[in-house]
Design an enzyme around this catalytic site. Structure first.
Site, mmCIF file in Angstrom:
data_model
loop_
_atom_site.group_PDB
_atom_site.id
_atom_site.type_symbol
_atom_site.label_atom_id
_atom_site.label_comp_id
_atom_site.label_asym_id
_atom_site.label_seq_id
_atom_site.Cartn_x
_atom_site.Cartn_y
_atom_site.Cartn_z
ATOM 1 N N LYS A 9 25.955 114.125 108.957
ATOM 2 C CA LYS A 9 27.005 113.639 109.851
ATOM 3 C C LYS A 9 26.466 112.495 110.736
ATOM 4 O O LYS A 9 25.253 112.265 110.782
ATOM 5 C CB LYS A 9 27.516 114.808 110.717
ATOM 6 C CG LYS A 9 28.154 115.937 109.875
ATOM 7 C CD LYS A 9 28.641 117.094 110.766
ATOM 8 C CE LYS A 9 29.225 118.225 109.948
ATOM 9 N NZ LYS A 9 29.728 119.337 110.784
ATOM 10 N N TYR A 49 38.449 117.896 105.816
ATOM 11 C CA TYR A 49 38.560 119.003 106.769
ATOM 12 C C TYR A 49 39.973 119.588 106.819
ATOM 13 O O TYR A 49 40.336 120.243 107.804
ATOM 14 C CB TYR A 49 38.104 118.556 108.160
ATOM 15 C CG TYR A 49 36.596 118.522 108.306
ATOM 16 C CD1 TYR A 49 35.837 119.683 108.100
ATOM 17 C CD2 TYR A 49 35.928 117.358 108.647
ATOM 18 C CE1 TYR A 49 34.454 119.669 108.219
ATOM 19 C CE2 TYR A 49 34.535 117.339 108.776
ATOM 20 C CZ TYR A 49 33.810 118.500 108.569
ATOM 21 O OH TYR A 49 32.445 118.486 108.693
ATOM 22 N N ASN A 112 26.567 119.219 114.875
ATOM 23 C CA ASN A 112 25.629 120.102 114.169
ATOM 24 C C ASN A 112 24.995 119.465 112.937
ATOM 25 O O ASN A 112 24.559 120.149 112.018
ATOM 26 C CB ASN A 112 26.276 121.459 113.869
ATOM 27 C CG ASN A 112 27.516 121.325 113.010
ATOM 28 O OD1 ASN A 112 27.848 120.230 112.540
ATOM 29 N ND2 ASN A 112 28.200 122.429 112.792
ATOM 30 N N HIS A 115 26.819 118.825 106.961
ATOM 31 C CA HIS A 115 27.832 119.658 106.310
ATOM 32 C C HIS A 115 27.330 120.112 104.951
ATOM 33 O O HIS A 115 26.680 119.345 104.249
ATOM 34 C CB HIS A 115 29.128 118.862 106.095
ATOM 35 C CG HIS A 115 30.032 119.472 105.067
ATOM 36 N ND1 HIS A 115 30.895 120.497 105.361
ATOM 37 C CD2 HIS A 115 30.152 119.255 103.728
ATOM 38 C CE1 HIS A 115 31.533 120.869 104.247
ATOM 39 N NE2 HIS A 115 31.097 120.126 103.243
ATOM 40 N N GLU A 126 35.154 119.025 96.923
ATOM 41 C CA GLU A 126 34.577 118.022 97.816
ATOM 42 C C GLU A 126 33.848 116.913 97.038
ATOM 43 O O GLU A 126 33.924 115.739 97.406
ATOM 44 C CB GLU A 126 33.620 118.704 98.800
ATOM 45 C CG GLU A 126 34.381 119.588 99.794
ATOM 46 C CD GLU A 126 33.481 120.388 100.736
ATOM 47 O OE1 GLU A 126 34.023 120.986 101.681
ATOM 48 O OE2 GLU A 126 32.253 120.436 100.526
#
Ligand code: RTP
Ligand code: MG
Length: 148
Positions: A9, A49, A112, A115, A126
């Site tokens: 990310k 998402y 965080n 992913h 995905e």
């Protein structure tokens, strides 16, 4: 062979953790079959998402993922989906075990670092969403013929 979609990310890229994160998947023994640095179009972030679209954090999450480039990857290997989730650690870095990426480097749930697909079917969805067929390359190591 099983594949997982892994994305570093914006916070992982900006904190210069790209090499460290890739190293963990490499040294575990998985094979990198796709990799690109990219700015994420809003539509792609929203689709990725989609499952969280009714959650209060959805708009902030999309805002964050589209805010600066990410590293999108596909890793291959037996059990890679489950194993990658273990390498990554719990969603909230404060609960994540030390030794996991989020446990070692993460500071908050909204930042965080990384992913990883949460199931084999999710991974297939995905990977299709983020990569074209031509961008993925399966390969067999020839290293045994390069070394004595
Ligand atoms: P990811 O999808 O990013 O790999 O993370 P995950 O499976 O561990 O967690 P998930 O439940 O799918 O949540 C997706 C991402 O949304 C952000 N989040 N924020 N309470 C909050 O503010 C909150 N909860 C989740 C996190 O960045 C999480 O990774
Ligand atoms: Mg998730």
């Amino acid at each position: 062979m099983e594949r997982s979609f892994i994305m570093i990310k914006p916070d992982g890229v900006q904190r210069n953790l790209v090499g460290e994160i890739i190293r963990r998947f490499e040294t575990k023994g998985f094979t990198l079959v796709g990799l690109k640095l990219m700015a994420v179009p809003r539509e792609l972030a929203e689709k990725h998402y989609d499952v969280h679209k009714d959650r209060p954090f959805f708009s902030g999450l999309v805002e964050f993922i589209t805010s600066s480039p990410v590293i999108a990857m596909v890793w291959e290997g037996e059990g890679v989906v489950t194993s990658a989730r273990k390498i990554i650690g719990a969603t909230n870095p404060l609960s994540a075990e030390l030794g996991t990426i989020r446990g070692d480097y993460g500071v908050s749930v909204g930042r965080n670092l990384i992913h990883g697909s949460d199931a084999i079917e999710t991974a297939q969805r995905e990977i299709k969403l983020w990569f074209s067929e031509e961008e993925l390359t399966s390969w067999e190591p020839s290293i045994k013929s390069w070394l004595y």
